[in-house]
Design a protein around this motif. Structure first.
Motif, PDB file in Angstrom:
ATOM      1  N   UNK A   1      57.316  82.431  70.631  1.00 33.90           N
ATOM      2  CA  UNK A   1      57.353  82.483  72.088  1.00 33.90           C
ATOM      3  C   UNK A   1      57.353  81.074  72.704  1.00 33.90           C
ATOM      4  N   UNK A   2      57.202  80.065  71.852  1.00 33.23           N
ATOM      5  CA  UNK A   2      57.233  78.675  72.317  1.00 33.23           C
ATOM      6  C   UNK A   2      58.571  78.047  71.936  1.00 33.23           C
ATOM      7  N   UNK A   3      59.062  77.160  72.792  1.00 37.31           N
ATOM      8  CA  UNK A   3      60.359  76.547  72.570  1.00 37.31           C
ATOM      9  C   UNK A   3      60.238  75.046  72.784  1.00 37.31           C
ATOM     10  N   UNK A   4      60.976  74.293  71.994  1.00 40.65           N
ATOM     11  CA  UNK A   4      60.977  72.829  72.115  1.00 40.65           C
ATOM     12  C   UNK A   4      62.362  72.360  72.525  1.00 40.65           C
ATOM     13  N   UNK A   5      62.401  71.324  73.350  1.00 45.96           N
ATOM     14  CA  UNK A   5      63.662  70.753  73.761  1.00 45.96           C
ATOM     15  C   UNK A   5      64.157  69.734  72.759  1.00 45.96           C
ATOM     16  N   UNK A   6      65.469  69.679  72.568  1.00 44.32           N
ATOM     17  CA  UNK A   6      66.079  68.739  71.635  1.00 44.32           C
ATOM     18  C   UNK A   6      67.122  67.887  72.359  1.00 44.32           C
ATOM     19  N   UNK A   7      67.166  66.623  71.990  1.00 47.21           N
ATOM     20  CA  UNK A   7      68.081  65.685  72.647  1.00 47.21           C
ATOM     21  C   UNK A   7      69.394  65.584  71.877  1.00 47.21           C
ATOM     22  N   UNK A   8      70.017  66.732  71.674  1.00 47.88           N
ATOM     23  CA  UNK A   8      71.354  66.752  71.102  1.00 47.88           C
ATOM     24  C   UNK A   8      72.086  67.996  71.584  1.00 47.88           C
ATOM     25  N   UNK A   9      73.395  67.920  71.564  1.00 48.33           N
ATOM     26  CA  UNK A   9      74.248  69.056  71.883  1.00 48.33           C
ATOM     27  C   UNK A   9      75.158  69.322  70.689  1.00 48.33           C
ATOM     28  N   UNK A  10      76.080  70.269  70.860  1.00 50.13           N
ATOM     29  CA  UNK A  10      76.971  70.654  69.761  1.00 50.13           C
ATOM     30  C   UNK A  10      78.418  70.546  70.214  1.00 50.13           C
ATOM     31  N   UNK A  11      79.229  69.968  69.375  1.00 51.08           N
ATOM     32  CA  UNK A  11      80.651  69.890  69.671  1.00 51.08           C
ATOM     33  C   UNK A  11      81.298  71.256  69.451  1.00 51.08           C
ATOM     34  N   UNK A  12      82.221  71.600  70.356  1.00 51.34           N
ATOM     35  CA  UNK A  12      82.900  72.894  70.284  1.00 51.34           C
ATOM     36  C   UNK A  12      84.404  72.657  70.301  1.00 51.34           C
ATOM     37  N   UNK A  13      85.119  73.361  69.434  1.00 48.21           N
ATOM     38  CA  UNK A  13      86.577  73.268  69.395  1.00 48.21           C
ATOM     39  C   UNK A  13      87.185  73.946  70.623  1.00 48.21           C
ATOM     40  N   UNK A  14      88.481  73.739  70.832  1.00 51.37           N
ATOM     41  CA  UNK A  14      89.154  74.342  71.973  1.00 51.37           C
ATOM     42  C   UNK A  14      89.123  75.868  71.915  1.00 51.37           C
TER      43      UNK A  14
ATOM     44  N   UNK B   1      86.602  77.543  71.014  1.00 48.64           N
ATOM     45  CA  UNK B   1      85.229  77.978  71.200  1.00 48.64           C
ATOM     46  C   UNK B   1      84.381  77.934  69.956  1.00 48.64           C
ATOM     47  N   UNK B   2      84.976  77.624  68.822  1.00 48.91           N
ATOM     48  CA  UNK B   2      84.219  77.556  67.569  1.00 48.91           C
ATOM     49  C   UNK B   2      83.485  76.222  67.460  1.00 48.91           C
ATOM     50  N   UNK B   3      82.319  76.271  66.829  1.00 45.11           N
ATOM     51  CA  UNK B   3      81.547  75.049  66.635  1.00 45.11           C
ATOM     52  C   UNK B   3      82.241  74.120  65.650  1.00 45.11           C
ATOM     53  N   UNK B   4      82.122  72.820  65.912  1.00 46.86           N
ATOM     54  CA  UNK B   4      82.576  71.829  64.945  1.00 46.86           C
ATOM     55  C   UNK B   4      81.533  71.753  63.835  1.00 46.86           C
ATOM     56  N   UNK B   5      81.962  71.913  62.586  1.00 49.90           N
ATOM     57  CA  UNK B   5      81.017  71.938  61.464  1.00 49.90           C
ATOM     58  C   UNK B   5      81.392  70.899  60.420  1.00 49.90           C
ATOM     59  N   UNK B   6      80.376  70.474  59.699  1.00 49.80           N
ATOM     60  CA  UNK B   6      80.603  69.592  58.551  1.00 49.80           C
ATOM     61  C   UNK B   6      81.365  70.384  57.483  1.00 49.80           C
ATOM     62  N   UNK B   7      82.552  69.934  57.072  1.00 48.31           N
ATOM     63  CA  UNK B   7      83.337  70.700  56.094  1.00 48.31           C
ATOM     64  C   UNK B   7      82.599  70.929  54.775  1.00 48.31           C
ATOM     65  N   UNK B   8      81.731  70.002  54.424  1.00 48.55           N
ATOM     66  CA  UNK B   8      81.060  70.115  53.128  1.00 48.55           C
ATOM     67  C   UNK B   8      79.894  71.088  53.167  1.00 48.55           C
ATOM     68  N   UNK B   9      79.157  71.116  54.260  1.00 46.24           N
ATOM     69  CA  UNK B   9      77.934  71.914  54.323  1.00 46.24           C
ATOM     70  C   UNK B   9      78.027  73.096  55.276  1.00 46.24           C
ATOM     71  N   UNK B  10      78.957  73.059  56.195  1.00 40.86           N
ATOM     72  CA  UNK B  10      79.037  74.115  57.204  1.00 40.86           C
ATOM     73  C   UNK B  10      78.028  73.968  58.326  1.00 40.86           C
ATOM     74  N   UNK B  11      77.235  72.897  58.307  1.00 46.64           N
ATOM     75  CA  UNK B  11      76.227  72.681  59.340  1.00 46.64           C
ATOM     76  C   UNK B  11      76.909  72.237  60.634  1.00 46.64           C
ATOM     77  N   UNK B  12      76.545  72.819  61.772  1.00 46.02           N
ATOM     78  CA  UNK B  12      77.142  72.409  63.051  1.00 46.02           C
ATOM     79  C   UNK B  12      76.881  70.930  63.332  1.00 46.02           C
ATOM     80  N   UNK B  13      77.888  70.263  63.882  1.00 43.56           N
ATOM     81  CA  UNK B  13      77.766  68.836  64.197  1.00 43.56           C
ATOM     82  C   UNK B  13      76.940  68.662  65.466  1.00 43.56           C
ATOM     83  N   UNK B  14      75.873  67.911  65.353  1.00 39.71           N
ATOM     84  CA  UNK B  14      74.986  67.642  66.489  1.00 39.71           C
ATOM     85  C   UNK B  14      75.260  66.236  67.016  1.00 39.71           C
ATOM     86  N   UNK B  15      75.222  66.116  68.352  1.00 35.38           N
ATOM     87  CA  UNK B  15      75.532  64.827  68.959  1.00 35.38           C
ATOM     88  C   UNK B  15      74.734  64.663  70.237  1.00 35.38           C
ATOM     89  N   UNK B  16      74.142  63.499  70.417  1.00 31.44           N
ATOM     90  CA  UNK B  16      73.402  63.202  71.643  1.00 31.44           C
ATOM     91  C   UNK B  16      74.402  62.729  72.694  1.00 31.44           C
TER      92      UNK B  16
END
Length: 507
Positions: free
Chosen positions: A326-339, A341-356
């Motif tokens: 029920x508690x939430x923390x704020x993070x100083x990053x966003x996520x890149x999105x392709x045209x 609408x799909x998330x930009x992901x690391x090809x090797x790991x599939x982890x979404x790319x995070x960017x401040x």
């Protein structure tokens, strides 16, 4: 000799040709952000918000005051139709905030006095500029309907005033239109007003938004989550959370973009998420439905210019706490999105790319610049943007814009630098003139060689008796022929530079 029609035709005109100051004919409306209007109890006149900081910290602080600011069920349900039929009358907005204010999570907010003054200095008369105070506790759709009605009334009144002032006729016959200057949530009100009233949108020349969260702000969730985020919240924190949880205005700031970080995926908030984090299910549903509507509608603000704060640490996404869901923390990053609408992901790991992507400390960049490609960036915090010198300069510049072919140049109120157009002669004093400043205090004027880069000594600025408007000047004697760069640094503006050539007497 000038003719009666201004082109040399008709009866001869032998008087002095009028020269007008650079002013806009348009009607201006200043719309503040959340917390930016003074509120009072409509029945008793008791101040509820924005008058005395003791209501937050001192002897005037009590639970009854924050209880009065909570939205009642009728106020929570108020929408655009309510505004047109039977608007709630328990709380009244009286004027714009005139002193600095502050709340936990929401942060500090500077008054709007400078912005109103800036506009009144460049309109045909001060009456052309009106502030729009509103009950920011209530829904954007409700306040947007009130704004549409107030803006229409102001425009019609101003047009009548212009038409009834013969001495303004020589400045042009263009029908005045509307200019909105909106901070933070105020930009959402303008969007609602113009979307609800297409005729008003057609009568609008430009909309200037400053730090408006068109996609929402993740920070609003933290305001709703205050009790969960602190093991022992103090009295003010508790009061603020309990108040915020009832307010449609706060829920209308919820992020509509994918902001809930799940590790391998990112999702949009649901009403159930917001309720779990301390908000109201129904208010959240209405807000998130509004975001979906705007994603699909394609509505574009007329003449939209966005002024955006950047480079400030800004909460952009949210992450649930595993130990306390029920508690939430704020993070100083966003996520890149392709045209698509799909998330930009690391090809090797599939982890979404995070960017401040940063922001103004409250609104991240993609949210503040959504809907326009005309963006001006400043280094500034969200709550102080409306007193930022560069923001005020942009407001002035946009207000004074003319259609192409009519625009005559700068507004003349900022610092100016003038060097001799024909250059200088070695051994003779070179006069450098600074305009647009009231005093030389804190101002540095220096000259250095563009060949060697060697800086010269700062020059002494004094009042120039050759100028009637109080310009400043300094004298420089070059030691060698060269191309020199003159640098004016006021300490408040981006330094101005100019080049001047000094040559041999016979060269």
């Amino acid at each position: 000799m000038v003719g009666a029609d201004g082109r040399g035709h008709g009866a001869a005109f032998t008087g002095a040709v009028p020269v007008f100051g650079d002013r806009t004919r348009d009607a201006c409306v200043v719309v503040p952000g959340i917390m930016g209007s003074v509120l009072e109890d409509a029945a008793t006149g008791r101040p509820l918000w924005g008058v005395d900081l003791a209501t937050l910290t001192g002897a005037l602080s009590d639970d009854a005051l924050f209880t009065a600011l909570r939205a009642a069920p009728q106020e929570q349900e108020a929408d655009a139709d309510t505004a047109r039929r039977t608007p709630p009358t328990r709380v009244r907005a009286t004027r714009l905030l005139a002193r600095p204010w502050w709340l936990p999570i929401f942060g500090g907010l500077d008054p709007y006095t400078d912005a109103v003054t800036t506009l009144r200095q460049i309109t045909m008369a001060p009456e052309a500029v009106v502030p729009f105070p509103y009950d920011w506790r209530l829904a954007v759709s409700y306040n947007g309907a009130l704004l549409a009605r107030a803006a229409r009334a102001h425009l019609e009144c101003w047009r009548q005033h212009v038409a009834a002032t013969p001495e303004w006729a020589a400045a042009g016959a263009r029908q005045p239109r509307l200019l909105f200057v909106a901070h933070s949530m105020g930009g959402l009100l303008v969007r609602a007003a113009l979307e609800q009233d297409p005729e008003l949108a057609a009568d609008t020349r430009a909309v200037v938004t400053i730090g408006t969260p068109f996609l929402g702000s993740a920070k609003s969730v933290l305001a709703l989550n205050l009790l969960h985020a602190q093991a022992k919240p103090n009295r003010l924190v508790r009061r603020v959370q309990e108040m915020a949880a009832t307010l449609p205005g706060v829920h209308d700031l919820l992020p509509g973009y994918r902001c809930l970080d799940l590790g391998l995926d990112v999702e949009r908030l649901t009403p159930a998420d917001v309720a779990r984090f301390g908000g109201d299910t129904d208010l959240a549903a209405r807000s998130l439905d509004g975001h979906a509507h705007h994603r699909a509608s394609g509505f574009v603000l007329p003449g939209h210019r966005a002024v955006v704060g950047e480079a400030q640490p800004t909460i952009q996404t949210l992450e649930e706490q595993r130990a306390a869901p029920w508690a939430v923390a704020g993070r100083q990053h966003a996520f890149d999105v392709e045209e698509d609408g799909e998330l930009v992901r690391d090809p090797a790991t599939g982890i979404p790319a995070r960017r401040d992507v940063s922001g103004d400390g409250t609104v991240h960049l993609p949210s503040a610049r959504a809907g326009t490609e005309s963006v001006h960036y400043v280094y500034g915090q969200h709550g102080t943007l409306m007193r930022h010198d560069e923001v005020l300069r942009q407001i002035r510049r946009i207000a004074l814009e003319r259609p192409q072919g009519v625009h005559l140049g700068g507004d003349g109120t900022g610092p100016g630098l003038q060097t001799p157009e024909l250059g200088g002669v070695l051994g003779a004093p070179l006069t450098l003139t600074v305009t647009g400043l009231d005093s030389p205090a804190g101002v540095t004027l220096s000259v250095h060689s563009t060949t060697t880069g060697r800086p010269g000594h700062p020059l002494t600025l004094r009042r120039d008796p050759e100028w009637t408007d109080g310009a400043l000047s300094a004298h420089f004697i070059a030691e060698v022929p060269d191309l020199y760069r003159v640098v004016l640094d006021t300490g408040r503006h981006t330094p101005l530079t100019q080049l001047v050539l000094v040559n041999e007497p016979d060269a």
